[in-house]
Scaffold this active site. Structure first.
Site, PDB file in Angstrom:
ATOM      1  N   GLU A  68      60.315  45.909 -13.200  1.00  0.00           N
ATOM      2  CA  GLU A  68      59.463  44.856 -13.759  1.00  0.00           C
ATOM      3  C   GLU A  68      58.502  44.305 -12.714  1.00  0.00           C
ATOM      4  OE1 GLU A  68      62.550  42.374 -15.582  1.00  0.00           O
ATOM      5  OE2 GLU A  68      62.266  43.450 -17.468  1.00  0.00           O
ATOM      6  N   PHE A  97      74.240  31.759 -15.875  1.00  0.00           N
ATOM      7  CA  PHE A  97      74.485  32.021 -17.295  1.00  0.00           C
ATOM      8  C   PHE A  97      75.954  31.804 -17.667  1.00  0.00           C
ATOM      9  CE2 PHE A  97      70.599  34.643 -16.777  1.00  0.00           C
ATOM     10  CZ  PHE A  97      69.849  34.064 -17.778  1.00  0.00           C
ATOM     11  N   GLY A  98      76.873  32.289 -16.823  1.00  0.00           N
ATOM     12  CA  GLY A  98      78.301  32.165 -17.125  1.00  0.00           C
ATOM     13  C   GLY A  98      78.781  30.733 -17.022  1.00  0.00           C
ATOM     14  N   ASP A 143      78.709  38.043 -12.685  1.00  0.00           N
ATOM     15  CA  ASP A 143      78.439  38.886 -11.520  1.00  0.00           C
ATOM     16  C   ASP A 143      79.534  38.782 -10.475  1.00  0.00           C
ATOM     17  OD1 ASP A 143      76.062  39.307 -12.803  1.00  0.00           O
ATOM     18  OD2 ASP A 143      74.774  38.617 -11.168  1.00  0.00           O
ATOM     19  N   VAL A 173      80.505  24.786  -2.446  1.00  0.00           N
ATOM     20  CA  VAL A 173      81.957  24.901  -2.357  1.00  0.00           C
ATOM     21  C   VAL A 173      82.278  25.842  -1.218  1.00  0.00           C
ATOM     22  CG1 VAL A 173      84.052  25.603  -3.553  1.00  0.00           C
ATOM     23  CG2 VAL A 173      82.209  24.455  -4.819  1.00  0.00           C
ATOM     24  N   ALA A 177      72.981  38.967 -17.715  1.00  0.00           N
ATOM     25  CA  ALA A 177      73.327  37.711 -18.373  1.00  0.00           C
ATOM     26  C   ALA A 177      74.458  37.877 -19.405  1.00  0.00           C
ATOM     27  CB  ALA A 177      72.086  37.122 -19.055  1.00  0.00           C
ATOM     28  N   GLN A 178      74.403  38.908 -20.231  1.00  0.00           N
ATOM     29  CA  GLN A 178      75.324  39.002 -21.360  1.00  0.00           C
ATOM     30  C   GLN A 178      76.814  39.009 -20.998  1.00  0.00           C
ATOM     31  OE1 GLN A 178      75.567  38.619 -24.607  1.00  0.00           O
ATOM     32  NE2 GLN A 178      73.487  37.829 -24.526  1.00  0.00           N
TER      33      GLN A 178
END
Lengths: 432, 432
Positions: free
Chosen positions: B180, B24-25, B310, B89, B328-329
């Site tokens: 979940e 996400f980032g 993260d 990497v 995610a946010q």
């Protein structure tokens, strides 16, 4: 742990029909036994039916794998007295009317061998070791991963031969699978990869289709074969007719013509053979290890063992001296009749002889381009392509699958895109 | 072959921004650099972005894997000066402003470390060896395969303990993933497996959710945690609070409470940690190996190296003394600002400090059952569930993926079915 498990198939006190393999033929047998006073047991090495005619679209990122497979248990969950077992059948004991499997042995009253065909490498060990077959959903995912990994690696090198070996594809076998795969690869080359890989010169991507006989699509009309050839050549595919592979070491393919090509990806769609289960007498096997059957699909010498589809070769005056075509239709039609004949045997009625109803055959080369031989009618182009899509859509099991395939095709048609170009595998570095 | 390949990233004469990781980032950074006078290079071990919040639905047969992943090259094909490299990497050389990777080394002007988090087994080697993590698309496919293979094997045995070990699932970690997953497994138990496995007594299927603290969903409100607990208990999930795993040998899980459970499937969703790339100074790392960053997400001690999401832990008065939530946010918001700040640095402007805008958090437990903490508003039930679906749908990359997920959910809602219960793997016999 193996001593603790066994097939555990309940004795229902009804005749037990065991089906080996849940391809087109096998599931047809199971379907048609619905509601009849018999126990149906399906053995398969996978837990799902696979719609093999579209494997090539999974391999070329056009469809996701889940759209063309369907879990057996879901298909038959409403069918009484149906049993599924995820296992490999290793031996048939006709004298004891039993089979041995990877999870134990079990007896049958009627046995239907519907285990399809495996890739035939015609004894070439090097080809078998290094080339990629196209028979299972796993084969198609592997090929998809390989194509993508090749391109990711090709842009990392200044060495022209290495780059070419990664960007060139050799498909062996000019039947429907080979033709369709060559067409789909050329669509990747022309519409998808130029956007994905601006760092690569896509004109360097060569797609070779190699066929040992003088023409493509041997099961179809001359017209269909010629049209497919023209389509492919117009799309930039290099078609080599009268050309057979002599050897392949994972890098250089050598042909009987003396020609040599360099490629890391040789896709082998050149032939299939039966997958004999041990235990039948040696005389049961015919050409390419298919099981010889009579006009009721009964294996010669056994009254309660049947073989259908790709696995079987029917003797007598069938109009197909080297066996029915190894396609879905003969398997489906034979499956249907074998179920009917098993019911008849149980009900002490006479069996009916098989007669193949040729519904025609077709192959698609790319968007708006297909060939279809339907009885007297020979079609090509857009109409053939629409018919091809329609027939495939109605044949895929499951509403969701049909719908997802339709939407995927619809979106690809307007976007010229193939959106599933996913490398879903443990990361690997460099040239695999 | 490795001497023949290298990163081959063209020198454009523009500042080069290298991003490690396309979660996400990472993709947010790349997106926001579009049109700016910089070269953007994204390194990832996979060729696709993965929408991690829905991995649990792939694992429980609700969604096909391809619906929640999206190829990087497709996402960025229209973005000028964007480069993707499929590689790992392995080392950062801050003094030379370069990184070493599995395909060679390359220099950077700005480096953004966005490689996310790995599963944290807290040093328990036995748990690491035998349990199943849930961080990648491959993890989720493996879990799906395992669940199905377990059930296929469970019906083959008369041994009650063996059968139970295959039908019981222990999920460790009461965060969103654990909650979940427990909910989705209980839906399989209640609606899907009874039809698929009439030969099994589904009441024997136990789903255990284990959490070391006194409550579920620690990142959310007490109300949300309690509601989730109630939902799960109503659905038949056995929730164990204040309970931590001490050991697991692939068969018996032992807890700090002295309790012991037998299961072949321990799903580990109990914690994550950073995935340090070698080369940064030891002082750069904080709690759980996350990289310490200042208010600009700059790694302490390096002026042109950033870490986000993260992978990063921001020091100072953030309101989150143990780091922003690993969701995610924060990653998206930090990615956006880091791209902005890199532009500012290049344009010799002052950087802006990060301020996290908490958009709330949510978790779904099952149909019509979810919890959502949105600022002052705490929602549960049907409304929360609709919001959860809407937010996830708009966040998934790609129109086709959104559409396929929507249709899958729609069909599951009315059919109570989860249709992707596929075992796509090389055939394996018996208990794996």
């Amino acid at each position: 742990m193996s001593q603790l498990v066994n097939t555990r198939i309940a004795d229902l006190g009804k005749p037990r029909v065991i089906i080996i393999g849940g391809g087109f033929g096998g599931i047809e047998v199971a379907k048609k036994l619905k509601g009849f006073k018999a126990q149906t047991v399906l053995f398969d090495k996978f837990n799902h039916h696979c719609f093999q005619p579209l494997l090539y679209q999974v391999a070329t990122s056009g469809l996701e794998s889940s759209s063309i497979v369907f879990p057996f248990r879901k298909r038959f969950s409403a069918q009484k007295d149906f049993y599924f077992r995820l296992a490999e059948v290793t031996h048939i004991n006709p004298a004891e009317r039993s089979i041995e499997t990877s999870i134990g042995s079990v007896t049958y009253d009627y046995l239907v061998i519907a285990n399809g065909a495996a890739t035939n490498f015609y004894g070439m060990k090097d080809v078998e070791e290094h080339s990629m077959p196209m028979k299972t959903i796993i084969d198609s995912i592997k090929l998809r991963n390989t194509i993508i990994r090749n391109f990711e690696t090709a842009l990392l090198t200044d060495d022209a031969e290495l780059r070419n070996s990664l960007m060139d594809f050799v498909i062996v076998g000019g039947g429907p699978t080979g033709v369709e795969l060559a067409g789909a690869l050329s669509e990747l080359k022309n519409h998808v990869f130029p956007k994905d890989y601006p760092e690569l010169e896509l004109s360097q991507m060569d797609i070779h289709l190699v066929e040992a006989t003088p023409r493509l699509l041997n099961g179809m009309s001359d017209k269909a074969g010629n049209t497919a050839l023209q389509y492919l050549q117009n799309m930039g595919v290099k078609v080599h007719l009268n050309c057979a592979v002599k050897s392949y070491d994972g890098y250089a393919v050598v042909f009987n013509t003396g020609e040599k090509l360099i490629t890391r990806t040789l896709i082998w769609a050149a032939g299939v053979k039966g997958q004999p289960v041990a235990g039948l007498s040696a005389e049961s096997f015919g050409r390419a290890q298919r099981i010889k059957v009579d006009e009721f699909n009964r294996v010669k010498g056994y009254e309660n063992i049947f073989a259908i589809g790709d696995a079987a070769i029917m003797e007598g005056d069938t109009g197909f001296p080297s066996g029915h075509p190894q396609m879905a239709q003969p398997a489906i039609q034979q499956g249907k009749l074998v179920a009917e004949n098993i019911k008849r045997l149980i009900s002490k009625k006479e069996m009916k002889a098989f007669r193949y109803k040729d519904l025609g055959s077709m192959a698609t080369v790319g968007r708006n381009r297909a060939v279809a031989d339907l009885k007297a009618l020979k079609l090509k182009g857009f109409i053939a392509w629409l018919i091809w899509m329609f027939i495939h859509l109605v044949s895929i099991i499951g509403f969701k699958n049909k719908f997802f395939v339709l939407i995927s095709w619809f979106m690809s048609y307007f976007s010229y895109d193939k959106s599933n170009r996913l490398l879903i595998a443990r990361p690997k570095d460099g040239v695999q």
